[in-house]
Motif scaffolding. Structure first.
Motif, mmCIF file in Angstrom:
data_model
loop_
_atom_site.group_PDB
_atom_site.id
_atom_site.type_symbol
_atom_site.label_atom_id
_atom_site.label_comp_id
_atom_site.label_asym_id
_atom_site.label_seq_id
_atom_site.Cartn_x
_atom_site.Cartn_y
_atom_site.Cartn_z
ATOM 1 N N GLU A 52 0.805 -1.226 0.000
ATOM 2 C CA GLU A 52 0.000 0.000 0.000
ATOM 3 C C GLU A 52 0.837 1.276 0.000
ATOM 4 O OE1 GLU A 52 -3.239 0.109 2.847
ATOM 5 O OE2 GLU A 52 -3.200 -2.079 2.937
ATOM 6 N N GLY A 53 2.128 1.136 -0.169
ATOM 7 C CA GLY A 53 2.966 2.325 -0.146
ATOM 8 C C GLY A 53 4.172 2.186 -1.046
ATOM 9 N N LEU A 54 4.917 3.259 -1.112
ATOM 10 C CA LEU A 54 6.144 3.270 -1.902
ATOM 11 C C LEU A 54 7.230 2.492 -1.154
ATOM 12 C CD1 LEU A 54 6.031 7.046 -2.844
ATOM 13 C CD2 LEU A 54 5.360 5.105 -4.266
ATOM 14 N N ARG A 55 8.081 1.844 -1.904
ATOM 15 C CA ARG A 55 9.186 1.100 -1.283
ATOM 16 C C ARG A 55 10.333 2.062 -0.991
ATOM 17 N NH1 ARG A 55 8.648 -3.797 -5.421
ATOM 18 N NH2 ARG A 55 6.558 -4.406 -4.817
ATOM 19 N N LYS B 295 13.707 2.068 -0.958
ATOM 20 C CA LYS B 295 14.834 2.277 -1.870
ATOM 21 C C LYS B 295 14.384 2.923 -3.173
ATOM 22 C CE LYS B 295 17.856 -1.202 0.032
ATOM 23 N NZ LYS B 295 17.588 -2.588 0.361
ATOM 24 N N ALA B 296 13.232 2.524 -3.686
ATOM 25 C CA ALA B 296 12.709 3.146 -4.899
ATOM 26 C C ALA B 296 12.365 4.610 -4.647
ATOM 27 C CB ALA B 296 11.485 2.387 -5.399
ATOM 28 N N LEU B 297 11.935 4.922 -3.434
ATOM 29 C CA LEU B 297 11.637 6.304 -3.068
ATOM 30 C C LEU B 297 12.893 7.177 -3.158
ATOM 31 C CD1 LEU B 297 9.413 8.186 -2.121
ATOM 32 C CD2 LEU B 297 9.845 7.425 0.218
ATOM 33 N N MET B 298 14.042 6.581 -2.848
ATOM 34 C CA MET B 298 15.310 7.305 -3.003
ATOM 35 C C MET B 298 15.531 7.694 -4.464
ATOM 36 S SD MET B 298 17.874 5.166 -0.513
ATOM 37 C CE MET B 298 19.308 6.128 -1.016
ATOM 38 N N LEU B 299 15.195 6.782 -5.378
ATOM 39 C CA LEU B 299 15.360 7.079 -6.807
ATOM 40 C C LEU B 299 14.401 8.186 -7.236
ATOM 41 C CD1 LEU B 299 15.703 3.462 -8.246
ATOM 42 C CD2 LEU B 299 17.544 5.076 -7.672
ATOM 43 N N SER B 300 13.187 8.166 -6.691
ATOM 44 C CA SER B 300 12.225 9.237 -6.985
ATOM 45 C C SER B 300 12.751 10.576 -6.493
ATOM 46 C CB SER B 300 10.878 8.944 -6.318
ATOM 47 O OG SER B 300 10.279 7.808 -6.874
ATOM 48 N N SER B 301 13.370 10.585 -5.321
ATOM 49 C CA SER B 301 13.942 11.827 -4.783
ATOM 50 C C SER B 301 15.054 12.347 -5.679
ATOM 51 C CB SER B 301 14.482 11.601 -3.368
ATOM 52 O OG SER B 301 13.442 11.314 -2.481
ATOM 53 N N LEU B 302 15.879 11.437 -6.160
ATOM 54 C CA LEU B 302 16.974 11.824 -7.051
ATOM 55 C C LEU B 302 16.428 12.437 -8.338
ATOM 56 C CD1 LEU B 302 19.992 11.811 -7.811
ATOM 57 C CD2 LEU B 302 19.658 9.474 -8.649
ATOM 58 N N ALA B 303 15.479 11.758 -8.973
ATOM 59 C CA ALA B 303 14.913 12.264 -10.221
ATOM 60 C C ALA B 303 14.138 13.557 -9.993
ATOM 61 C CB ALA B 303 14.012 11.214 -10.858
ATOM 62 N N GLY B 304 13.409 13.635 -8.906
ATOM 63 C CA GLY B 304 12.640 14.843 -8.609
ATOM 64 C C GLY B 304 13.524 16.043 -8.386
ATOM 65 N N CYS B 305 14.600 15.866 -7.636
ATOM 66 C CA CYS B 305 15.541 16.960 -7.371
ATOM 67 C C CYS B 305 16.149 17.468 -8.677
ATOM 68 C CB CYS B 305 16.638 16.461 -6.420
ATOM 69 S SG CYS B 305 17.937 17.658 -6.075
ATOM 70 N N SER B 306 16.658 16.552 -9.468
ATOM 71 C CA SER B 306 17.284 16.949 -10.726
ATOM 72 C C SER B 306 16.251 17.512 -11.700
ATOM 73 C CB SER B 306 18.009 15.757 -11.348
ATOM 74 O OG SER B 306 18.697 16.149 -12.508
ATOM 75 N N GLY B 307 15.087 16.894 -11.749
ATOM 76 C CA GLY B 307 14.042 17.371 -12.648
ATOM 77 C C GLY B 307 13.617 18.796 -12.352
ATOM 78 N N LEU B 308 13.484 19.139 -11.069
ATOM 79 C CA LEU B 308 13.139 20.516 -10.694
ATOM 80 C C LEU B 308 14.202 21.492 -11.189
ATOM 81 C CD1 LEU B 308 11.877 19.949 -7.047
ATOM 82 C CD2 LEU B 308 10.501 20.721 -8.990
ATOM 83 N N ASP B 309 15.472 21.140 -10.972
ATOM 84 C CA ASP B 309 16.565 21.986 -11.451
ATOM 85 C C ASP B 309 16.466 22.209 -12.952
ATOM 86 O OD1 ASP B 309 17.729 22.005 -8.908
ATOM 87 O OD2 ASP B 309 19.189 20.435 -9.408
ATOM 88 N N VAL B 310 16.322 21.111 -13.679
ATOM 89 C CA VAL B 310 16.312 21.170 -15.141
ATOM 90 C C VAL B 310 15.164 22.052 -15.637
ATOM 91 C CG1 VAL B 310 15.936 19.792 -17.233
ATOM 92 C CG2 VAL B 310 17.548 18.996 -15.474
ATOM 93 N N ILE B 311 13.988 21.900 -15.065
ATOM 94 C CA ILE B 311 12.840 22.715 -15.487
ATOM 95 C C ILE B 311 13.100 24.191 -15.224
ATOM 96 C CG2 ILE B 311 10.435 23.266 -14.898
ATOM 97 C CD1 ILE B 311 10.761 20.899 -16.833
ATOM 98 N N PHE B 312 13.615 24.530 -14.031
ATOM 99 C CA PHE B 312 13.925 25.935 -13.716
ATOM 100 C C PHE B 312 14.939 26.514 -14.702
ATOM 101 C CE2 PHE B 312 12.724 24.973 -9.116
ATOM 102 C CZ PHE B 312 11.512 25.651 -9.196
ATOM 103 N N ILE B 313 15.985 25.748 -14.995
ATOM 104 C CA ILE B 313 17.044 26.216 -15.894
ATOM 105 C C ILE B 313 16.502 26.406 -17.311
ATOM 106 C CG2 ILE B 313 19.243 25.592 -16.971
ATOM 107 C CD1 ILE B 313 19.846 24.093 -14.228
ATOM 108 N N LEU B 314 15.730 25.435 -17.802
ATOM 109 C CA LEU B 314 15.193 25.536 -19.159
ATOM 110 C C LEU B 314 14.185 26.668 -19.292
ATOM 111 C CD1 LEU B 314 14.871 21.782 -20.186
ATOM 112 C CD2 LEU B 314 16.611 23.442 -20.907
ATOM 113 N N LYS B 315 13.437 26.964 -18.234
ATOM 114 C CA LYS B 315 12.530 28.123 -18.268
ATOM 115 C C LYS B 315 13.328 29.408 -18.422
ATOM 116 C CE LYS B 315 8.434 26.472 -15.892
ATOM 117 N NZ LYS B 315 7.510 26.655 -14.761
ATOM 118 N N LYS B 316 14.448 29.512 -17.689
ATOM 119 C CA LYS B 316 15.304 30.702 -17.820
ATOM 120 C C LYS B 316 15.888 30.805 -19.227
ATOM 121 C CE LYS B 316 16.657 31.533 -13.077
ATOM 122 N NZ LYS B 316 17.774 31.745 -12.145
ATOM 123 N N MET B 317 16.155 29.658 -19.851
ATOM 124 C CA MET B 317 16.684 29.632 -21.217
ATOM 125 C C MET B 317 15.586 29.803 -22.262
ATOM 126 S SD MET B 317 19.320 26.464 -21.154
ATOM 127 C CE MET B 317 20.849 26.436 -20.254
#
Length: 140
Positions: free
Chosen positions: A38-41, A43-65
């Motif tokens: 019924e929940g996220l696992r 270790k997989a949640l760690m991967l989501s955190s990694l992708a989410g952190c980087s994804g937020l950065d990328v979106i902010f940077i591309l908006k500025k560009m």
């Protein structure tokens, strides 16, 4: 600065964890390990955190560009050791960008800035895992 998270046992192997944003999520294990699924696992949640952190950065940077994205996703694959307390030894991230006439050099620069400068979760992962990056430019 600090973050505080409170994680409460909800019975069996189910936990509810809050976040400084006020939102909650469930953490559980698969049914084969006695959980209810019924929940996220964790270790997989760690991967989501990694992708989410980087994804937020990328979106902010591309908006500025002023890059006009139609869609964006990140595939994240974590390769675990065979130890009893298995950890990720390698993580593969593939950044998928979708749009019209996307400038590959801007996509590469945004990913590079996130991976090597801004994403703190990426910096933490580098302490225990090899990070492999791939960028896919999907023209619409």
């Amino acid at each position: 600065m600090q973050n505080k998270v409170v994680t409460k046992w909800k019975g069996n192997t189910l936990f509810e964890s809050d976040n400084p944003s006020g939102l909650t999520l469930n953490i559980d294990t698969k049914t084969e390990m006695g959980g209810s699924g019924e929940g996220l696992r964790p270790k997989a949640l760690m991967l989501s955190s990694l992708a989410g952190c980087s994804g937020l950065d990328v979106i902010f940077i591309l908006k500025k560009m002023r890059v006009d994205l139609k869609d964006f996703s990140i595939d994240t694959i974590g390769h675990l050791t065979d130890d009893v307390a298995a950890i990720y030894h390698t993580v593969d991230l593939t950044y998928h960008f979708y749009g019209n006439n996307l400038d590959m050099s801007k996509l590469e620069k945004a990913v590079d800035l996130s991976v090597n400068k801004y994403c703190g979760v990426m910096t933490m992962f580098r302490n225990f895992a090899t990070i492999n990056i791939q960028i896919e430019n999907h023209q619409l």
